[in-house]
Design an enzyme around this catalytic site. Structure first.
Site, PDB file in Angstrom:
ATOM      1  N   GLU A 129     115.333   0.282 -49.242  1.00  0.00           N
ATOM      2  CA  GLU A 129     116.572   0.780 -48.618  1.00  0.00           C
ATOM      3  C   GLU A 129     117.040  -0.126 -47.482  1.00  0.00           C
ATOM      4  OE1 GLU A 129     113.889   2.414 -49.416  1.00  0.00           O
ATOM      5  OE2 GLU A 129     114.303   4.446 -50.122  1.00  0.00           O
ATOM      6  N   THR A 188     114.150   2.049 -56.079  1.00  0.00           N
ATOM      7  CA  THR A 188     112.874   2.217 -55.373  1.00  0.00           C
ATOM      8  C   THR A 188     111.761   2.447 -56.385  1.00  0.00           C
ATOM      9  OG1 THR A 188     113.279   4.572 -55.211  1.00  0.00           O
ATOM     10  CG2 THR A 188     113.905   3.245 -53.325  1.00  0.00           C
ATOM     11  N   LYS A 200      96.023  16.572 -43.893  1.00  0.00           N
ATOM     12  CA  LYS A 200      96.212  17.658 -42.931  1.00  0.00           C
ATOM     13  C   LYS A 200      94.904  18.436 -42.835  1.00  0.00           C
ATOM     14  CE  LYS A 200      99.685  20.990 -41.595  1.00  0.00           C
ATOM     15  NZ  LYS A 200      99.714  21.085 -40.343  1.00  0.00           N
ATOM     16  N   TRP A 256      96.460  15.799 -38.018  1.00  0.00           N
ATOM     17  CA  TRP A 256      96.801  14.832 -39.058  1.00  0.00           C
ATOM     18  C   TRP A 256      95.799  13.690 -39.016  1.00  0.00           C
ATOM     19  CZ3 TRP A 256     100.420  16.256 -42.379  1.00  0.00           C
ATOM     20  CH2 TRP A 256     101.401  17.168 -41.977  1.00  0.00           C
TER      21      TRP A 256
HETATM   22  P1  AMP Z   1     109.270  -0.463 -51.106  1.00  0.00           P
HETATM   23  O1  AMP Z   1     110.600   0.157 -51.021  1.00  0.00           O
HETATM   24  O2  AMP Z   1     108.688  -0.472 -52.474  1.00  0.00           O
HETATM   25  O3  AMP Z   1     109.211  -1.805 -50.488  1.00  0.00           O
HETATM   26  O4  AMP Z   1     108.285   0.469 -50.261  1.00  0.00           O
HETATM   27  C1  AMP Z   1     108.491   0.723 -48.904  1.00  0.00           C
HETATM   28  C2  AMP Z   1     107.301   1.423 -48.326  1.00  0.00           C
HETATM   29  O5  AMP Z   1     106.152   0.598 -48.380  1.00  0.00           O
HETATM   30  C3  AMP Z   1     107.457   1.754 -46.861  1.00  0.00           C
HETATM   31  O6  AMP Z   1     108.171   2.941 -46.656  1.00  0.00           O
HETATM   32  C4  AMP Z   1     106.014   1.857 -46.393  1.00  0.00           C
HETATM   33  O7  AMP Z   1     105.469   3.112 -46.673  1.00  0.00           O
HETATM   34  C5  AMP Z   1     105.326   0.834 -47.251  1.00  0.00           C
HETATM   35  N1  AMP Z   1     105.153  -0.398 -46.480  1.00  0.00           N
HETATM   36  C6  AMP Z   1     105.912  -1.506 -46.502  1.00  0.00           C
HETATM   37  N2  AMP Z   1     105.416  -2.446 -45.666  1.00  0.00           N
HETATM   38  C7  AMP Z   1     104.327  -1.911 -45.071  1.00  0.00           C
HETATM   39  C8  AMP Z   1     103.388  -2.373 -44.099  1.00  0.00           C
HETATM   40  N3  AMP Z   1     103.440  -3.588 -43.573  1.00  0.00           N
HETATM   41  N4  AMP Z   1     102.408  -1.512 -43.730  1.00  0.00           N
HETATM   42  C9  AMP Z   1     102.318  -0.278 -44.245  1.00  0.00           C
HETATM   43  N5  AMP Z   1     103.161   0.202 -45.178  1.00  0.00           N
HETATM   44  C10 AMP Z   1     104.162  -0.596 -45.586  1.00  0.00           C
END
Ligand code: AMP
Length: 542
Positions: free
Chosen positions: A327, A182, A437, A442
């Site tokens: 994940e 990640t 917050k 929120w």
């Molecule tokens: P990654 O593992 O780097 O792909 O990051 C995943 C995270 O990116 C998710 O938990 C979200 O917080 C954010 N994310 C992915 N797609 C979107 C989306 N379409 N809109 C808002 N946040 C997103």
């Protein structure tokens, strides 16, 4: 029970075999410098066999991790199949991470062999003394350049020395095929291991018409890096379907992308919003023919509604908003209108399309409140999104932090805060850690920044929480004006624009004009950096 189905294991080799038998002429194209290198699925299958033989000769055994440090290109695609199909584990490394994190990742994964693009050699040379488990380096080019890496081999020389036939082992569908780390965490990156079964089912899930809906006739350009959740699984689904693929290599500037779309008649492409915002700015100034595009898949961060509208209205290109995570292999939700929603007024259609959408078949999803109850589908109540399904991780790879992210009843806690509306469309309100917050309430930073990005003079906007003596936290907006309005855009104009759209308490306490929003290693807005930068920012009082 008798009379049941075959015990057929869902592994990756049949995808490659199908492409070899049915679609040997279909192309895989890579932009390499000014020219385009053309190969096809017939050659791919042959070269994947040679590569597997080469890996075996380098001592790679079942379960060993094979790392890649590479852009989107044909050789990377070959590794996507050779390593998993011989029973090894493909490990694409995010080359934009800081050096200490890359060292951590390679040592934690215990990578045995590391493949590197020639242009990225200097970075790997610098890190090599700290990589404890790597026994061989392979430079992904025609010849071996001068390098301090040792022992080191040339990719093409290795392939030339081998035969295309490889005695592929019979693998189990739950064997590991690939892994990624990640990118968004504050501590060390966390590893996620993908099984053959997860990738297989995820590919079927992506191909569904109500999902990415890719077909053999598509010309697909993955702009999302192959080190960001396996380019969202797209190299696998394209191979499975025999769809033509066009890899941009390291050429990711808006002009490079516009030229590729025009020249290769790309029909579907995928990447993070910042890329498509950049392309949009170019298209608004210069003419390119992007009429071949029937889908632009946007995920990884929230796609601003104004961007979805602009592509649709100015270029007739449907932006398809999707949400996923490392994940989750990564697909979670996708925003496709239901049949009866297509007769809604345009305004309402865009409101749905700007949400992250409904769960893809194969993903179960719920919003959960602080007491552990599922939130109602009222489009208002916020909850933490939890998911489960056949392509969602059960734990992190050898990581003590795992228990924090998984519930006792087997759901993955995404860390994203959502609302769910009566149609089952989710909207990401924020990452838990990005929410402001304020008093007892929120405030969603994504909602405010998306609204600001709807202003015609704004290029990018990010909203962050700043400490406040009375309210605990209040929002601060960091805004990048479009180049033509750099000196003329005023705070007043932005407040006038926001006031009719938000209740007073949601308005940012201050607006700062900045040069650029810092980006993460995969091109998302990096609010961690902004938060650190403006940690002590004194908001105006009164
Ligand atoms: P990654 O593992 O780097 O792909 O990051 C995943 C995270 O990116 C998710 O938990 C979200 O917080 C954010 N994310 C992915 N797609 C979107 C989306 N379409 N809109 C808002 N946040 C997103």
């Amino acid at each position: 029970m008798q009379g049941l189905m075959m015990d057929y294991q869902l592994t990756l080799l049949p995808m490659l075999e199908r492409a070899r038998r049915l679609y040997p002429k279909k192309e895989i194209v890579t932009k390499a410098g000014p020219s385009l290198e053309r190969s096809n699925y017939g050659e791919l299958a042959d070269r994947v066999g040679r590569l597997a033989n080469a890996l075996a000769r380098l001592g790679v055994k079942r379960g060993d991790r094979v790392a890649t440090f590479a852009w989107n290109n044909l050789r990377h695609h070959e590794l996507y199949f050779a390593a998993p199909c011989m029973g090894a584990v493909l490990h694409p490394i995010n080359l934009r991470l800081p050096g200490d994190q890359i060292v951590y990742i390679v040592n934690h994964a215990e990578d045995q062999v590391l493949f590197v693009d020639p242009t990225l050699l200097p970075a790997v040379e610098k890190l090599a003394p700290h990589l404890k488990t790597v026994k061989a380096y392979v430079v992904m080019g025609d010849q071996l350049p001068q390098t301090t890496l040792t022992p080191v081999y040339s990719y093409e020389e290795l392939l030339r020395a081998e035969q295309p036939d490889y005695a592929w082992p019979a693998l189990g569908e739950n064997d590991a095929a690939a892994m990624c780390y990640t990118s968004g965490t504050t501590g060390n990156p966390k590893g996620v291991v993908y099984s053959h079964r997860a990738i297989y089912l995820h590919s079927m899930g992506l191909a569904m018409a109500d999902s990415f809906g890719l077909v053999e006739r598509d010309v697909f350009m993955p702009v999302v890096p192959m080190f960001h959740v396996l380019a969202w699984g797209t190299p696998f689904v394209c191979t499975m379907l025999g769809a033509k693929v066009v890899y941009p290599g390291p050429h990711l500037q808006p002009r490079d992308l516009a030229e590729l779309i025009q020249a290769e008649r790309i029909t579907v492409t995928a990447g993070v919003p910042t890329l498509w915002l950049g392309l949009l700015a170019l298209l608004e100034k210069e003419r390119y023919d992007i009429s071949s595009l029937r889908g632009m898949i946007v995920g990884g961060a929230a796609a601003p509604r104004s961007m979805i509208e602009a592509y649709q209205q100015k270029f007739n290109v449907p932006v398809i908003h999707a949400w996923g995570m490392t994940e989750m292999t990564p697909l979670g939700t996708i925003s496709r209108l239901k049949s009866y929603q297509t007769s809604l007024p345009e305004e309402q259609q865009f409101a749905f399309r700007a949400k992250q959408g409904t769960p893809n078949m194969g993903v179960e999803l719920r919003g959960v409140d602080e007491t552990g109850r599922e939130v109602p589908w009222d489009g208002k109540t916020i909850g933490e999104m939890q998911v489960r399904g056949p392509w969602i991780a059960r734990e992190y790879y050898r990581d003590e932090r795992s228990p924090l992210s998984f519930t006792a009843d087997g759901w993955f806690r995404t860390g994203d805060v959502i609302t769910v509306d009566s149609e089952g469309f989710i909207q990401i309100v924020d990452r838990t850690k990005d929410l402001v917050k304020s008093g007892g309430e929120w405030i969603s930073t994504q909602e405010i920044e998306n609204a600001i990005m709807g202003h015609p003079k704004v290029a990018e906007a990010a909203v962050i929480a700043v400490a406040h003596p009375k309210w605990q936290e209040r929002p601060l907006a960091c805004v990048v004006p479009k180049p033509d309005y750099k000196d003329s855009l005023t705070k007043q104009e932005l407040y006038d624009y926001l006031r009719p759209r938000f209740d007073k308490m949601y308005l940012p306490d201050d607006i700062l004009f900045i040069e650029a929003v810092p980006k993460t290693s995969v091109g998302k807005f990096d609010k961690k950096v902004l938060r650190a930068q403006y940690k002590d920012y004194a908001l105006p009082t009164g």
